[in-house]
Design an enzyme around this catalytic site. Structure first.
Site, mmCIF file in Angstrom:
data_model
loop_
_atom_site.group_PDB
_atom_site.id
_atom_site.type_symbol
_atom_site.label_atom_id
_atom_site.label_comp_id
_atom_site.label_asym_id
_atom_site.label_seq_id
_atom_site.Cartn_x
_atom_site.Cartn_y
_atom_site.Cartn_z
ATOM 1 N N ASP A 114 -2.354 13.381 6.836
ATOM 2 C CA ASP A 114 -2.951 12.010 6.038
ATOM 3 C C ASP A 114 -3.948 13.079 4.710
ATOM 4 O O ASP A 114 -3.293 12.430 3.980
ATOM 5 C CB ASP A 114 -3.379 11.206 7.148
ATOM 6 C CG ASP A 114 -2.877 10.547 7.519
ATOM 7 O OD1 ASP A 114 -1.064 10.956 7.644
ATOM 8 O OD2 ASP A 114 -2.902 9.790 8.452
ATOM 9 N N ALA A 115 -4.797 13.930 5.685
ATOM 10 C CA ALA A 115 -5.965 14.216 4.517
ATOM 11 C C ALA A 115 -4.881 15.212 3.236
ATOM 12 O O ALA A 115 -4.831 15.683 1.893
ATOM 13 C CB ALA A 115 -6.902 15.041 5.403
ATOM 14 N N GLU A 143 -1.576 -5.667 11.077
ATOM 15 C CA GLU A 143 -1.556 -3.363 11.154
ATOM 16 C C GLU A 143 -1.238 -4.352 12.412
ATOM 17 O O GLU A 143 -1.850 -4.617 13.537
ATOM 18 C CB GLU A 143 -2.908 -3.382 11.240
ATOM 19 C CG GLU A 143 -3.081 -2.378 10.870
ATOM 20 C CD GLU A 143 -2.172 -1.934 8.936
ATOM 21 O OE1 GLU A 143 -2.596 -3.068 8.704
ATOM 22 O OE2 GLU A 143 -1.595 -0.322 9.106
ATOM 23 N N SER A 188 -1.202 -1.702 -1.951
ATOM 24 C CA SER A 188 -1.438 -1.196 -1.091
ATOM 25 C C SER A 188 -3.136 -1.595 -0.913
ATOM 26 O O SER A 188 -3.191 -2.138 -1.246
ATOM 27 C CB SER A 188 -1.305 0.131 -1.440
ATOM 28 O OG SER A 188 -1.461 1.612 -0.441
ATOM 29 N N LEU A 189 -4.150 -0.069 -1.230
ATOM 30 C CA LEU A 189 -5.796 -0.295 -0.751
ATOM 31 C C LEU A 189 -5.582 0.815 -2.154
ATOM 32 O O LEU A 189 -5.346 2.197 -1.449
ATOM 33 C CB LEU A 189 -6.390 0.010 0.186
ATOM 34 C CG LEU A 189 -6.194 -1.440 0.551
ATOM 35 C CD1 LEU A 189 -6.918 -1.226 2.373
ATOM 36 C CD2 LEU A 189 -6.907 -2.643 0.140
ATOM 37 N N TYR A 206 -1.765 15.278 2.278
ATOM 38 C CA TYR A 206 -1.420 13.983 2.219
ATOM 39 C C TYR A 206 -1.843 13.655 0.997
ATOM 40 O O TYR A 206 -1.780 13.123 -0.649
ATOM 41 C CB TYR A 206 -0.903 12.580 2.450
ATOM 42 C CG TYR A 206 -0.164 11.133 1.812
ATOM 43 C CD1 TYR A 206 1.100 11.664 1.232
ATOM 44 C CD2 TYR A 206 -0.937 10.534 1.799
ATOM 45 C CE1 TYR A 206 2.134 11.101 0.160
ATOM 46 C CE2 TYR A 206 0.051 9.813 0.400
ATOM 47 C CZ TYR A 206 0.959 10.186 0.014
ATOM 48 O OH TYR A 206 1.607 9.022 -0.416
ATOM 49 N N LYS A 253 -12.483 6.282 2.900
ATOM 50 C CA LYS A 253 -11.704 7.164 3.461
ATOM 51 C C LYS A 253 -12.499 8.301 4.623
ATOM 52 O O LYS A 253 -13.399 8.829 3.847
ATOM 53 C CB LYS A 253 -10.539 7.750 3.183
ATOM 54 C CG LYS A 253 -9.111 6.727 2.562
ATOM 55 C CD LYS A 253 -8.148 7.096 4.353
ATOM 56 C CE LYS A 253 -7.340 6.055 3.783
ATOM 57 N NZ LYS A 253 -6.046 6.737 2.768
ATOM 58 N N GLU A 257 -14.424 -4.567 7.263
ATOM 59 C CA GLU A 257 -13.429 -4.279 7.978
ATOM 60 C C GLU A 257 -13.135 -2.760 8.548
ATOM 61 O O GLU A 257 -13.208 -1.499 7.877
ATOM 62 C CB GLU A 257 -12.358 -5.015 7.814
ATOM 63 C CG GLU A 257 -12.549 -6.298 7.171
ATOM 64 C CD GLU A 257 -11.201 -6.913 6.679
ATOM 65 O OE1 GLU A 257 -10.331 -6.101 7.368
ATOM 66 O OE2 GLU A 257 -11.045 -8.043 6.220
ATOM 67 N N LYS A 270 -10.351 -0.261 8.873
ATOM 68 C CA LYS A 270 -9.652 0.009 8.666
ATOM 69 C C LYS A 270 -8.516 0.395 9.699
ATOM 70 O O LYS A 270 -8.724 1.762 10.374
ATOM 71 C CB LYS A 270 -8.909 1.578 7.234
ATOM 72 C CG LYS A 270 -7.620 0.982 6.465
ATOM 73 C CD LYS A 270 -7.836 1.916 5.154
ATOM 74 C CE LYS A 270 -6.365 1.702 4.191
ATOM 75 N NZ LYS A 270 -5.334 2.617 5.389
HETATM 76 P P1 NAD Z 1 -3.651 2.992 2.823
HETATM 77 O O1 NAD Z 1 -2.740 2.822 4.240
HETATM 78 O O2 NAD Z 1 -3.938 3.570 2.579
HETATM 79 O O3 NAD Z 1 -4.026 1.397 2.632
HETATM 80 C C1 NAD Z 1 -3.130 0.443 2.576
HETATM 81 C C2 NAD Z 1 -2.740 -0.333 3.842
HETATM 82 O O4 NAD Z 1 -4.050 -0.575 4.409
HETATM 83 C C3 NAD Z 1 -2.810 -2.022 3.387
HETATM 84 O O5 NAD Z 1 -1.057 -2.025 3.804
HETATM 85 C C4 NAD Z 1 -2.424 -2.347 5.245
HETATM 86 O O6 NAD Z 1 -1.393 -2.946 5.964
HETATM 87 C C5 NAD Z 1 -3.709 -1.193 6.379
HETATM 88 N N1 NAD Z 1 -5.240 -1.585 6.546
HETATM 89 C C6 NAD Z 1 -5.090 -1.444 7.755
HETATM 90 N N2 NAD Z 1 -6.377 -2.280 7.766
HETATM 91 C C7 NAD Z 1 -6.265 -2.998 6.879
HETATM 92 C C8 NAD Z 1 -7.634 -3.830 6.840
HETATM 93 N N3 NAD Z 1 -8.579 -4.606 7.793
HETATM 94 N N4 NAD Z 1 -7.476 -5.415 5.805
HETATM 95 C C9 NAD Z 1 -6.817 -4.383 5.037
HETATM 96 N N5 NAD Z 1 -5.754 -3.682 4.991
HETATM 97 C C10 NAD Z 1 -5.790 -2.868 6.140
HETATM 98 O O7 NAD Z 1 -2.038 2.953 1.781
HETATM 99 P P2 NAD Z 1 -0.725 2.886 2.042
HETATM 100 O O8 NAD Z 1 0.163 3.039 0.632
HETATM 101 O O9 NAD Z 1 0.220 2.299 3.578
HETATM 102 O O10 NAD Z 1 -0.490 4.777 2.786
HETATM 103 C C11 NAD Z 1 -1.067 5.761 2.023
HETATM 104 C C12 NAD Z 1 -1.928 6.861 2.960
HETATM 105 O O11 NAD Z 1 -0.831 6.131 3.851
HETATM 106 C C13 NAD Z 1 -2.331 7.974 3.202
HETATM 107 O O12 NAD Z 1 -3.329 8.024 2.521
HETATM 108 C C14 NAD Z 1 -2.195 8.646 4.000
HETATM 109 O O13 NAD Z 1 -3.071 8.390 5.473
HETATM 110 C C15 NAD Z 1 -0.718 8.126 4.688
HETATM 111 N N6 NAD Z 1 0.721 8.828 4.566
HETATM 112 C C16 NAD Z 1 0.614 9.583 4.200
HETATM 113 C C17 NAD Z 1 1.455 10.723 4.683
HETATM 114 C C18 NAD Z 1 2.281 11.487 5.093
HETATM 115 O O14 NAD Z 1 3.126 12.219 4.947
HETATM 116 N N7 NAD Z 1 0.663 12.571 6.342
HETATM 117 C C19 NAD Z 1 2.751 9.688 3.369
HETATM 118 C C20 NAD Z 1 2.153 9.151 3.025
HETATM 119 C C21 NAD Z 1 0.999 8.181 3.441
#
Ligand code: NAD
Length: 340
Positions: A39-40, A183, A88-89, A42, A323, A123, A125
């Site tokens: 994830d880091a 989630e 997303s966020l 990414y 993060k 909150e 995450k």
């Molecule tokens: P994100 O996961 O950083 O944030 C958005 C998501 O956070 C929302 O869809 C929601 O479901 C969730 N969330 C969790 N707790 C929450 C809360 N209390 N309130 C609101 N939302 C909450 O963004 P993203 O676009 O879904 O994904 C990006 C992240 O996913 C990256 O930063 C990485 O960590 C991971 N990712 C990893 C890879 C990889 O190859 N390892 C690839 C894609 C994404």
């Protein structure tokens, strides 16, 4: 003659390559539940793409991964159109960036008519999988993954196996129609037990709880899902008809009253220093919580103010995800993993 305004072929190629690397990582993560980078890594790659686009705006594509909600819709499930888009966020990676974000948002709110005061709903995450639950007349009629935000995957039968998600809302004051977002995750305790069982059965253990939850939920056979210890906490509302909700924190109390699982880790805070304290506190506590977290989400609590701030094509303008810095992998843990 070379036009100095015209981006060079090399830059175009560099941009295409960077975008493709982000897209490939996303497909591996969202569609195949098999991340190819951490994830880091990414997050760093994504940031590189954002910075590249800031430096070369003329190259920025409308369908760039920076303009779209991350996920994709796999072909294994029926597509579902969400009644309201799922977002997303926006991420920040340091407390300095967070303070700048919060101060900017605060200024925007102060410029709105009536200059409302901001309360920050803070909150954890949850490191899980975003799911949208649709209740009609209090009955769970559909559950879907986030997908590309507009269209997700129908996982109704799999979600029906999760015991903490009510098939029927309780009480009498639930609305005619409501989308509840949250989630799905596997708790840290259940994850350890699940991986022990996998190893005992001679199967490869899961890399992490998020991966295990995503793989378990996106199964063709709901009986497999039923055997996995999935949980959920809800943290948002999409489309809703038939109920007025003033603040998001109030909405959580209402959702709880309907029998939905709400996180015990959220708090309404009045100032930026209090948000920073919250981040420090949960940074210390993060390994003793019910589930893994990958950061803290800070939201404007007032729903009318949220509505007035609105959304970009990808994220709300009223919330931000901080993060935590990636942690060094414990070498003892690494030894254990290598020896499995
Ligand atoms: P994100 O996961 O950083 O944030 C958005 C998501 O956070 C929302 O869809 C929601 O479901 C969730 N969330 C969790 N707790 C929450 C809360 N209390 N309130 C609101 N939302 C909450 O963004 P993203 O676009 O879904 O994904 C990006 C992240 O996913 C990256 O930063 C990485 O960590 C991971 N990712 C990893 C890879 C990889 O190859 N390892 C690839 C894609 C994404």
């Amino acid at each position: 003659d070379l036009n100095p305004e015209e981006p060079s072929e090399a830059l175009r190629e560099q941009y295409a390559e960077l975008s493709d690397r982000v897209r490939e990582a996303r497909a591996a993560y969202y569609v195949h539940d098999q991340p190819v980078i951490s994830d880091a890594e990414y997050d760093a790659l994504y940031r590189e793409l954002e910075e590249f686009e800031a430096l070369h705006p003329e190259l920025k594509a409308n369908d760039s991964p920076t303009q779209e909600v991350g996920g994709e819709v796999g072909v294994a499930f029926s597509p579902v159109t969400h009644l309201e888009k799922m977002y997303s966020l926006e991420d920040v990676f340091s407390t300095d960036e967070l303070v700048a974000w919060l101060e900017r948002a605060q200024q925007q709110v102060e410029q709105l008519p009536g200059a409302p005061e901001v309360a920050w709903l803070s909150e954890v995450k949850i490191d899980g999988l975003a799911v949208n639950l649709l209740y009609r007349d209090g009955v769970l009629v559909r559950a879907a993954t986030r997908g590309d935000g507009t269209t997700g995957e129908d996982i109704t039968h799999n979600v029906a196996t999760i015991k903490t998600i009510p098939q029927r809302l309780t009480g009498e004051d639930f609305p005619e129609e409501v989308e509840v977002r949250g989630e799905v995750f596997i708790s840290s305790k259940d994850f350890r037990a699940l991986n022990e069982t996998m190893v005992e059965e001679g199967r490869a253990p899961f890399a992490n709880p998020r991966n295990a939850a995503a793989g378990s939920l996106r199964q063709k056979d709901p009986e497999v899902t039923a055997r996995r210890p999935l949980s959920m906490f809800v943290h948002g509302i999409g489309y809703v008809r038939g109920v007025e909700l003033t603040t998001q924190s109030e909405a959580y109390d209402v959702l709880k009253g309907w029998g939905l699982p709400v996180s015990p880790y959220s708090r309404v805070l009045a100032s930026v220093p209090e948000v920073l304290e919250f981040i420090a506190e949960f940074g210390d506590r993060r390994h003793s919580l019910l589930h893994e977290i990958d950061g803290i989400v800070v939201k404007v609590d007032d729903r009318r103010t949220q509505f007035r701030l609105g959304y970009t094509s990808r994220v709300p303008r009223w919330a931000v995800a901080y993060k935590y810095p990636p942690e060094e992998v414990n070498t003892k843990l690494l030894d254990i993993l290598v020896n499995v």
